[in-house]
Design a protein around this motif. Sequence first.
Motif: not given
Length: 271
Positions: A175-187
């Motif tokens: 959620k923090t990465l999304e709010n910071a503006g990342a367009f996607a996140v690798v898990l």
Amino acid sequence: MSIHKEMKQSLNINSFIKMKENNDIITCLTAYDYTSAKILDNAGIDLILIGDSLGMVMNGYNSTIPVTIDEIIYHTKAVKRAVMHAFVVADMPFGSYHIDEKSAVKNAVRLVKETEVPAVKLEGGKEIAPLIEKLVNTGIGVLGHIGLKPQMVNTMGGYKIFGKDGAESLIEDAKTLENAGAFAVVLEGVSSQSAVQITNSINIPTIGIGAGSGCSGQILVYHDIFGIFTDFKPKFVKRYANVADIIDKAAKEYINDVKAGTFPDDAHSFK
Ligand code: KIV
């Protein structure tokens, strides 16, 4: 020209959010050179990552730690020359964004300026959110990377699976990465159950590697999926080809032909 090449539009960061909304699963692979990237782009892959995994599969290092920004730039330039449609992301290697914000932004800007990639990938959760925000505000797309972070191998005490005891802290990171503006996140290396919970908690897509089928997309390393790198095979890797075996057989045939004097024959010589 392949059917994919005729039909596919170039992708941008907004394409991936739309794909998640439409339940269109995002396909991603790594590539490190012109020829491989061209094959993947023609095949219709959505995203190509010049990952720091190149340290292991291209250079034979034991981990991704020794990879330099110059190596990433060299391989990214080669990939970029080949790609017409896929979205291309370059990895920020170990040390290139850890010292201070100024040098991290400088390195990311250099990567984007010299290779013309639209986005970079950084490993880390909430601790790098301010840097991600700064990069996005600078005009650089960011792909996040949480769960198993191979650049932390020395302090993690080896490669591990995350989220086995619950997804709370990973969800907070995502959620923090999304709010910071990342367009996607690798898990990476995340239990399937936690990966589903993370995917359902954010609007941006999750790209899984060793994180089960509940992510918005999947990524694997080129040399693993095609059976080119054979030193070891992680459990999550499915080999779709055994290219090392094909090359081994062909190389032996070539050696035999040359030794026997049957190559080059007239068909492969100039009169
Ligand atoms: O370096 C890499 O190739 C990666 C992916 C496999 C996610 O980080």
